[in-house]
Design a protein around this motif. Structure first.
Motif, PDB file in Angstrom:
ATOM      1  N   ARG A   1       0.837  -1.204   0.000  1.00 60.44           N
ATOM      2  CA  ARG A   1       0.000   0.000   0.000  1.00 60.44           C
ATOM      3  C   ARG A   1       0.874   1.257   0.000  1.00 60.44           C
ATOM      4  O   ARG A   1       0.598   2.215  -0.724  1.00 60.44           O
ATOM      5  N   ALA A   2       1.941   1.249   0.784  1.00 61.87           N
ATOM      6  CA  ALA A   2       2.847   2.404   0.822  1.00 61.87           C
ATOM      7  C   ALA A   2       3.501   2.621  -0.546  1.00 61.87           C
ATOM      8  O   ALA A   2       3.651   3.773  -0.985  1.00 61.87           O
ATOM      9  N   ARG A   3       3.865   1.554  -1.228  1.00 58.00           N
ATOM     10  CA  ARG A   3       4.471   1.690  -2.567  1.00 58.00           C
ATOM     11  C   ARG A   3       3.447   2.199  -3.586  1.00 58.00           C
ATOM     12  O   ARG A   3       3.785   2.991  -4.466  1.00 58.00           O
ATOM     13  N   ILE A   4       2.200   1.742  -3.458  1.00 61.15           N
ATOM     14  CA  ILE A   4       1.142   2.233  -4.358  1.00 61.15           C
ATOM     15  C   ILE A   4       0.919   3.723  -4.124  1.00 61.15           C
ATOM     16  O   ILE A   4       0.824   4.511  -5.071  1.00 61.15           O
ATOM     17  N   ASP A   5       0.842   4.126  -2.855  1.00 59.45           N
ATOM     18  CA  ASP A   5       0.663   5.546  -2.534  1.00 59.45           C
ATOM     19  C   ASP A   5       1.815   6.385  -3.069  1.00 59.45           C
ATOM     20  O   ASP A   5       1.605   7.454  -3.649  1.00 59.45           O
ATOM     21  N   ALA A   6       3.050   5.902  -2.891  1.00 56.80           N
ATOM     22  CA  ALA A   6       4.227   6.633  -3.386  1.00 56.80           C
ATOM     23  C   ALA A   6       4.203   6.730  -4.903  1.00 56.80           C
ATOM     24  O   ALA A   6       4.527   7.781  -5.475  1.00 56.80           O
ATOM     25  N   ALA A   7       3.793   5.659  -5.580  1.00 51.45           N
ATOM     26  CA  ALA A   7       3.720   5.676  -7.046  1.00 51.45           C
ATOM     27  C   ALA A   7       2.682   6.681  -7.519  1.00 51.45           C
ATOM     28  O   ALA A   7       2.913   7.422  -8.480  1.00 51.45           O
ATOM     29  N   ALA A   8       1.542   6.739  -6.839  1.00 50.06           N
ATOM     30  CA  ALA A   8       0.506   7.702  -7.213  1.00 50.06           C
ATOM     31  C   ALA A   8       0.997   9.133  -7.010  1.00 50.06           C
ATOM     32  O   ALA A   8       0.744  10.009  -7.843  1.00 50.06           O
ATOM     33  N   ARG A   9       1.734   9.373  -5.925  1.00 42.43           N
ATOM     34  CA  ARG A   9       2.276  10.722  -5.690  1.00 42.43           C
ATOM     35  C   ARG A   9       3.284  11.096  -6.788  1.00 42.43           C
ATOM     36  O   ARG A   9       3.273  12.231  -7.280  1.00 42.43           O
ATOM     37  N   ARG A  10       4.148  10.152  -7.171  1.00 40.89           N
ATOM     38  CA  ARG A  10       5.124  10.427  -8.236  1.00 40.89           C
ATOM     39  C   ARG A  10       4.413  10.744  -9.547  1.00 40.89           C
ATOM     40  O   ARG A  10       4.812  11.639 -10.278  1.00 40.89           O
ATOM     41  N   ARG A  11       3.369  10.024  -9.820  1.00 45.81           N
ATOM     42  CA  ARG A  11       2.649  10.172 -11.088  1.00 45.81           C
ATOM     43  C   ARG A  11       2.036  11.556 -11.214  1.00 45.81           C
ATOM     44  O   ARG A  11       1.933  12.109 -12.291  1.00 45.81           O
ATOM     45  N   TRP A  12       1.610  12.134 -10.074  1.00 45.48           N
ATOM     46  CA  TRP A  12       0.902  13.414 -10.130  1.00 45.48           C
ATOM     47  C   TRP A  12       1.769  14.611  -9.756  1.00 45.48           C
ATOM     48  O   TRP A  12       1.248  15.686  -9.507  1.00 45.48           O
ATOM     49  N   ARG A  13       3.072  14.423  -9.729  1.00 45.04           N
ATOM     50  CA  ARG A  13       3.954  15.586  -9.464  1.00 45.04           C
ATOM     51  C   ARG A  13       3.928  16.547 -10.590  1.00 45.04           C
ATOM     52  O   ARG A  13       3.813  16.294 -11.726  1.00 45.04           O
TER      53      ARG A  13
END
Length: 185
Positions: free
Chosen positions: A173-185
């Motif tokens: 879940r933490a990796r999914i959240d981090a990936a979503a944050r990277r995607r929307w930078r």
């Protein structure tokens, strides 16, 4: 009842309902998803099978499980992943989503996809990486790397997990959240 090879058996829908009444969620979803993948015609018969079992023990669990089942899950690991994704409070993903280039060329079919997050989820059961021939294993890894690069080239983040991580899904879940944050930078 149905007849299979001359033997009377319960219908696929009834079997799905009966096992969903008796098994824990992981086992019920694995069995139910697999049954629906192999016998998609059982899906529309589930409501009648649930109604027929209405007074039996475990019917509430069976209703919850049957509402969750999806024959598009490609493996037991994908089925359990869906349970973990929901338990982690994430929205239900799109299963077996096809990513294509802007011109329409096929790139990949993903295990899990969330357009609004820009994240592809991939369960790695590891079986495809095992071979007595080291060259075959290396070729499989190479093809997976190229596939993942092609997905990323379309602008998506990719998060992968394995069997052991299904039982420590907070890390995923933490990796999914981090990936979503990277995607929307």
């Amino acid at each position: 009842m149905e007849i299979v090879d001359g033997i009377r058996v319960t219908s696929a829908a009834r079997t799905i309902v009966d096992t969903a009444r008796c098994l824990d969620a992981d086992r019920a979803v694995v069995l139910g998803d697999s049954a629906l993948r192999l016998r998609p015609a059982a899906h529309p018969a589930l409501p009648a099978a649930l109604t027929a079992a209405d007074t039996r023990t475990g019917i509430a669990a069976a209703r919850r499980m049957c509402a969750f089942l999806d024959g598009r899950s490609g493996s037991p690991g994908e089925s359990i992943s869906r349970l973990r994704i929901r338990a982690a409070g994430l929205p239900d993903p799109v299963l077996q989503f096809e990513i294509r280039t802007a011109g329409g060329a096929f790139v990949a079919r993903t295990d899990f996809f969330r357009e609004e997050f820009g994240v592809v989820g991939e369960f790695d059961g590891m079986g495809k990486y095992r071979s007595a021939d080291p060259g075959a294993s290396a070729e499989t890894v190479r093809r997976e790397k190229l596939r993942e690069d092609a997905i990323r080239a379309q602008g998506y983040e990719v998060v992968r997990w394995t069997w052991s991580e299904l039982f420590h899904f907070d890390d995923v879940r933490a990796r999914i959240d981090a990936a979503a944050r990277r995607r929307w930078r």
